[in-house]
Scaffold this active site. Structure first.
Site, PDB file in Angstrom:
ATOM      1  N   GLU A   9       0.984  -1.128   0.046  1.00 29.88           N
ATOM      2  CA  GLU A   9      -0.027   0.148   0.024  1.00 29.88           C
ATOM      3  C   GLU A   9       0.958   1.290  -0.095  1.00 29.88           C
ATOM      4  OE1 GLU A   9      -3.565  -0.211   2.149  1.00 29.88           O
ATOM      5  OE2 GLU A   9      -3.086  -2.290   2.657  1.00 29.88           O
ATOM      6  N   CYS A  40      -1.759   9.157   2.551  1.00 28.65           N
ATOM      7  CA  CYS A  40      -1.654   8.727   1.368  1.00 28.65           C
ATOM      8  C   CYS A  40      -2.758   9.261   0.323  1.00 28.65           C
ATOM      9  CB  CYS A  40      -1.653   7.314   1.392  1.00 28.65           C
ATOM     10  SG  CYS A  40      -3.020   6.494   2.075  1.00 28.65           S
TER      11      CYS A  40
HETATM   12  P1  NAD Z   1       8.980   4.553   3.949  1.00 31.31           P
HETATM   13  O1  NAD Z   1       8.739   3.724   2.922  1.00 31.31           O
HETATM   14  O2  NAD Z   1      10.232   5.496   4.081  1.00 31.31           O
HETATM   15  O3  NAD Z   1       8.992   3.848   5.265  1.00 31.31           O
HETATM   16  C1  NAD Z   1       7.766   2.910   5.563  1.00 31.31           C
HETATM   17  C2  NAD Z   1       8.265   1.898   6.557  1.00 31.31           C
HETATM   18  O4  NAD Z   1       9.364   0.908   5.827  1.00 31.31           O
HETATM   19  C3  NAD Z   1       9.210   2.389   7.654  1.00 31.31           C
HETATM   20  O5  NAD Z   1       8.653   1.537   8.712  1.00 31.31           O
HETATM   21  C4  NAD Z   1      10.575   2.339   7.414  1.00 31.31           C
HETATM   22  O6  NAD Z   1      11.374   2.226   8.528  1.00 31.31           O
HETATM   23  C5  NAD Z   1      10.566   0.941   6.484  1.00 31.31           C
HETATM   24  N1  NAD Z   1      11.740   0.750   5.916  1.00 31.31           N
HETATM   25  C6  NAD Z   1      12.374   1.598   5.088  1.00 31.31           C
HETATM   26  N2  NAD Z   1      13.415   1.007   4.257  1.00 31.31           N
HETATM   27  C7  NAD Z   1      12.881  -0.253   4.303  1.00 31.31           C
HETATM   28  C8  NAD Z   1      13.522  -1.459   3.618  1.00 31.31           C
HETATM   29  N3  NAD Z   1      14.646  -1.258   2.840  1.00 31.31           N
HETATM   30  N4  NAD Z   1      13.152  -2.557   3.786  1.00 31.31           N
HETATM   31  C9  NAD Z   1      11.989  -2.805   4.533  1.00 31.31           C
HETATM   32  N5  NAD Z   1      11.376  -1.591   5.327  1.00 31.31           N
HETATM   33  C10 NAD Z   1      12.129  -0.384   5.295  1.00 31.31           C
HETATM   34  O7  NAD Z   1       7.657   5.411   3.870  1.00 31.31           O
HETATM   35  P2  NAD Z   1       7.239   6.517   4.994  1.00 31.31           P
HETATM   36  O8  NAD Z   1       7.918   7.946   4.840  1.00 31.31           O
HETATM   37  O9  NAD Z   1       7.194   6.084   6.323  1.00 31.31           O
HETATM   38  O10 NAD Z   1       5.663   6.812   4.637  1.00 31.31           O
HETATM   39  C11 NAD Z   1       5.305   7.731   4.032  1.00 31.31           C
HETATM   40  C12 NAD Z   1       4.595   6.927   2.645  1.00 31.31           C
HETATM   41  O11 NAD Z   1       3.905   5.791   3.110  1.00 31.31           O
HETATM   42  C13 NAD Z   1       3.969   7.909   1.500  1.00 31.31           C
HETATM   43  O12 NAD Z   1       4.389   7.587   0.324  1.00 31.31           O
HETATM   44  C14 NAD Z   1       2.352   7.478   1.737  1.00 31.31           C
HETATM   45  O13 NAD Z   1       1.627   7.962   0.511  1.00 31.31           O
HETATM   46  C15 NAD Z   1       2.449   6.191   2.074  1.00 31.31           C
HETATM   47  N6  NAD Z   1       1.408   5.631   2.735  1.00 31.31           N
HETATM   48  C16 NAD Z   1       0.599   4.848   1.862  1.00 31.31           C
HETATM   49  C17 NAD Z   1      -0.544   4.420   2.607  1.00 31.31           C
HETATM   50  C18 NAD Z   1      -1.591   3.577   1.767  1.00 31.31           C
HETATM   51  O14 NAD Z   1      -2.635   2.994   2.411  1.00 31.31           O
HETATM   52  N7  NAD Z   1      -1.471   3.196   0.562  1.00 31.31           N
HETATM   53  C19 NAD Z   1      -1.035   4.744   3.986  1.00 31.31           C
HETATM   54  C20 NAD Z   1      -0.070   5.622   4.553  1.00 31.31           C
HETATM   55  C21 NAD Z   1       1.094   6.239   3.924  1.00 31.31           C
END
Ligand code: NAD
Length: 474
Positions: A244, A278
């Protein structure tokens, strides 16, 4: 300052990583907590517990698993204010907003758990020749849930219901920006040890978790960039992934709408949670017949979104989560201005501490600008004037993302046409919401894997069929 601990097999314990990360209050820039950086050892330890706990958890009667999830929901509902305050301190969300989303997430957890009671975990099909097939839905096993910072508590509650009710166990890794509320959420758990485990850290914990050889599913919510890595790792190891990801959600405003009410609704959709949703409204296509009145009303509505510390009950616009996020917002606005956009309001940051950015309305925008094509994730709304509803729909559909969309129209034919926008969910004449029967799969770069209602149970289980031949003479 104490470093936060992991929850593994029902016990809170120190990370083996030997590294730490800071949690900074984005409204004050004060250091408020430390968490471990995370490591593969922690993940291994948590996975071992999750794998060990899974058969006994799956062997419980379904009604008991559902009842245990309700007991957790009961405990969480008694701590909503405390959790909202923790969210506010770690990522800036105003407390009133936090409370309303956590309340909604607890209700959602209950509904999702109850949906297990009507899910066909076992069906039998009998044929005229006397043979029959049992169609079973087995739990997957030990699963991983990785969440972002923008809705720390709701994201965890939203993912866990169907996974747990189906008989899976879980290792959760929350965002390194928002561990405090998740730790508290798990202190309120009353499930058997190992059923839900918590591993803290950044990619140093996330990557080994997403790629662990024992997991059967990774449920990831976050950025497109990280989602691609997780999807690639899942493909390599042949486990399931539900991704997501981000969006660039469009809004189409037709002629003939209540302009003032629509502008108020769009301001909310663009600015609430400081635009860090999001499904935030990130680009608006307004019919030229109502464009001027709409922009004036939107600018007026933006003026009511004043920035402040979210601990103050009157604050409607908290800070952005960190300086990096504010840099992205600055870069998008500067790029738009350089390419000819007009800043109708906002764009000038308040002085002082905190990662604040004002509610900002841009006009004279086009698709050459980052603010119209890339996820901004901030309180900025670019408005483009279109000469017809059809043009609005066509431009709304032209994006690599496909998370959600919103259409405001009174025309019955245009209401039907709204379904043409490629998105997991399209709202008409409202933003957010819908009933518990909703099912979604994001389009394009916004992710993959259907969720919602029984689709979440399909994602959390593996179908298997047992064919039983007819007995001769029977
Ligand atoms: P991010 O991708 O930086 O991090 C998300 C999670 O992934 C964190 O827990 C982070 O520590 C972890 N992570 C980072 N690198 C990783 C890796 N290589 N392997 C595994 N895990 C890893 O995203 P963010 O900045 O925390 O969140 C914002 C983003 O989330 C925005 O793009 C937003 O649109 C999206 N979002 C989507 C939804 C949805 O339902 N589609 C909902 C909320 C947020």
């Amino acid at each position: 300052m104490k470093t936060l601990q992991n929850l593994i097999d029902g016990t809170w314990e120190d990370s083996r990583s030997g590294t730490s990360l800071d949690v900074v209050n984005p409204a004050t820039e004060e250091l408020i907590a430390r968490l471990p950086g995370g490591c593969a050892d922690d993940v291994d330890h948590a996975m071992t517990a999750a794998v060990r706990a899974q058969p006994a958890w799956a062997a419980l009667p379904l009604a008991e698993r559902v009842a245990r999830i309700h007991a957790w929901a009961d405990a969480v509902s008694e701590h909503v204010s405390e959790l909202a305050e923790l969210e506010c301190r770690e990522m800036g969300k105003p407390v009133g907003l936090g409370r309303s989303f956590i309340d909604g997430a607890v209700a959602g957890l209950r509904v999702a758990a109850d949906q297990a009671l009507t899910y066909p975990f076992e069906e039998t099909v009998s044929r005229p020749d006397g043979s029959r097939s049992r169609i079973l839905r087995h739990p997957l096993g030990a699963t991983a849930v990785i969440t972002p910072w923008n809705f720390p508590v709701p994201m965890v509650l939203g993912a866990l219901g169907p996974l747990l009710a189906s008989g899976n166990t879980v290792v959760v890794k929350p965002s390194e920006h928002s561990p405090l509320s998740t730790v508290r959420l798990f202190e309120l758990l009353s499930l058997p040890p190992g059923v839900v485990n918590l591993v803290l850290g950044d990619a140093r914990a996330g990557a080994p978790l997403a790629e662990h050889e024992e997991i059967r599913l990774v449920h990831f919510t976050g950025s497109v960039e990280t989602g691609r890595r997780i999807g690639a790792g899942a493909g390599e190891r042949l486990h399931r992934s539900v991704l997501e990801l981000g969006g660039k959600d469009p809004v189409v405003v037709d002629a003939g709408v209540d302009v003032r009410a629509t502008a108020t609704a769009v301001a909310f959709g663009a600015f609430v949670n400081t635009g860090q949703i999001c499904t935030s409204m990130e680009r608006v296509y307004v019919h030229r017949d109502v464009a001027e009145e709409f922009v004036d009303a939107l600018v007026a509505a933006a003026g009511t979104y004043t920035t402040g510390n979210g601990l103050d009950e009157d604050t409607v616009l908290g800070p952005l989560v960190d300086e990096r996020q504010r840099d992205t917002v600055r870069r998008h606005v500067a790029d738009a201005e350089a390419r000819g956009a007009t800043v109708r309001t906002g764009g000038i940051e308040p002085e002082g501490k905190g990662f604040f950015y004002p509610a900002t309305v841009l006009t004279d925008v086009d698709e050459s600008m980052l603010v119209m094509t890339e996820e901004t994730f901030g309180p900025v709304v670019p408005v483009s004037v279109v000469s017809s509803f059809e043009e609005g729909l066509e431009r709304a559909s032209r994006s690599r993302f496909g998370l959600a969309a919103t259409v405001y129209t009174e025309d019955p034919e245009h209401i039907t046409a709204a379904a043409r926008i490629p998105a997991g969910i399209t709202w008409v004449n409202q933003w957010q919401g819908g009933g518990p029967e909703g099912r979604y799969e994001p389009a394009g770069d916004s992710g993959m894997g259907a969720t919602g209602a029984h689709a979440s149970y399909d994602a959390a289980t593996r179908p298997a069929t047992v064919h039983i031949a007819a007995r001769p003479g029977a």
